[in-house]
Design an enzyme around this catalytic site. Structure first.
Site, PDB file in Angstrom:
ATOM      1  N   GLU A  50      91.806 -21.991 117.768  1.00  0.00           N
ATOM      2  CA  GLU A  50      92.571 -21.601 116.583  1.00  0.00           C
ATOM      3  C   GLU A  50      92.620 -20.079 116.570  1.00  0.00           C
ATOM      4  O   GLU A  50      91.587 -19.412 116.653  1.00  0.00           O
ATOM      5  CB  GLU A  50      91.898 -22.104 115.300  1.00  0.00           C
ATOM      6  CG  GLU A  50      92.110 -23.566 115.021  1.00  0.00           C
ATOM      7  CD  GLU A  50      91.449 -23.986 113.710  1.00  0.00           C
ATOM      8  OE1 GLU A  50      91.019 -23.100 112.932  1.00  0.00           O
ATOM      9  OE2 GLU A  50      91.332 -25.190 113.477  1.00  0.00           O
ATOM     10  N   ASP A  61      90.010 -17.583 102.960  1.00  0.00           N
ATOM     11  CA  ASP A  61      88.981 -17.133 103.890  1.00  0.00           C
ATOM     12  C   ASP A  61      87.862 -16.407 103.168  1.00  0.00           C
ATOM     13  O   ASP A  61      88.089 -15.691 102.192  1.00  0.00           O
ATOM     14  CB  ASP A  61      89.601 -16.196 104.939  1.00  0.00           C
ATOM     15  CG  ASP A  61      90.607 -16.917 105.815  1.00  0.00           C
ATOM     16  OD1 ASP A  61      90.289 -18.029 106.261  1.00  0.00           O
ATOM     17  OD2 ASP A  61      91.707 -16.372 106.027  1.00  0.00           O
TER      18      ASP A  61
END
Length: 279
Positions: A50, A61
């Site tokens: 990824e 995040d």
């Protein structure tokens, strides 16, 4: 249309083991080092990569990955340069699947049709766009699938049975089950609960299920690999990269090696877990 993701998960199934999915941020800490890290990941044991598309407001995040985005952006990383990074990786590796992960805004600014054409040509296999819900599938998901790029959807512990059909409708490649509530890298999963959740998801879909968020060690990876088709590691790997930078966040001779060492350790946990389960 069979993608590299489909091919890789079929191979993992034949081998009777879970895969290791590794997340790194494109351009972190700089373009050249980022490419060297990418090249090192498959040899260290990564089955799928990824690749984060740096964005100035990465709301899903945690601080570790947010900081990696800031380092990359500070060194001039753009979406176009991220696609260049994939293209350069493909000169040496035509089999490891690459999934771009990030947010819709940079893609929208770039132009969806242009982005999909360039991403496919560069060698991108899948997309995870965390801020596009199923109700917005016509924006990117449906065109991506038509272009031959898998669109991977996130499932969370709060995704209920009523919501599941919408999440599964246009998903392809694999499902990404988020093992905790909250942002990346902030808590340790309840492995028993994750196992039950994965079993419930597998009863609803034939897609492989990858589990991420909160996986830091080989033991963590082994615990997840006991039930999942793949284990996703992001914050721990990004933290390993950060730990091998100098005081100015510049790469050192140890940076690539630090990333590869952690991936080897995690891959050992993943592969050992599935081998033990098969014996």
């Amino acid at each position: 249309m069979t993608t590299r993701i489909d091919t890789r998960f079929a191979a993992l199934k034949r081998e009777g083991r879970a895969g290791l999915v590794t997340f790194v941020t494109a351009g972190d800490p700089d373009p050249a080092t980022s490419l060297a890290i990418l090249k090192a990941l498959p040899a260290a044991g990564a089955d799928v990569i990824e690749l984060g598309m740096p964005f100035s407001d990465p709301m899903s995040d945690g601080p570790t990955i947010q900081a990696s985005s800031q380092r990359a952006l500070a060194n001039g990383q753009t979406l176009a340069k991220t696609l260049d990074l994939v293209r350069a990786f493909r000169e040496h590796d035509d089999t490891t699947p690459i999934v771009l992960m990030g947010y819709f805004n940079p893609i929208y600014v770039h132009g969806v049709e242009r982005f999909l054409t360039e991403a496919k040509a560069a060698g991108v296999d899948g997309l995870i766009v965390v801020d596009l819900p199923p109700e917005e599938d016509d924006e990117l998901c449906v065109p991506a699938v038509k272009a031959g790029i898998n669109f991977v959807r996130l499932l969370t512990p709060t995704t209920d049975a009523a919501r599941m059909p919408a999440v599964l409708a246009n998903t392809s490649g694999f499902l990404y089950y988020v093992s905790i509530t909250g942002v990346t890298g902030t808590a340790k999963p309840d492995f028993a609960a994750v196992g039950r959740a994965v079993a419930a998801v597998k009863a609803k879909t034939p897609l492989p299920v990858a589990v991420g968020f909160g996986v830091r060690t080989a033991d963590d990876a082994a615990a997840i690999a006991a039930s999942a088709d793949a284990v996703v590691v992001g914050s721990a790997l990004v933290a390993a990269i950060k730990s091998a930078l100098d005081s100015n966040d510049a790469a050192t001779e140890a940076t690539v090696a630090a990333a590869a060492a952690l991936v080897r350790e995690l891959a050992g946990g993943v592969r050992g877990a599935r081998r033990s389960a098969a014996e």
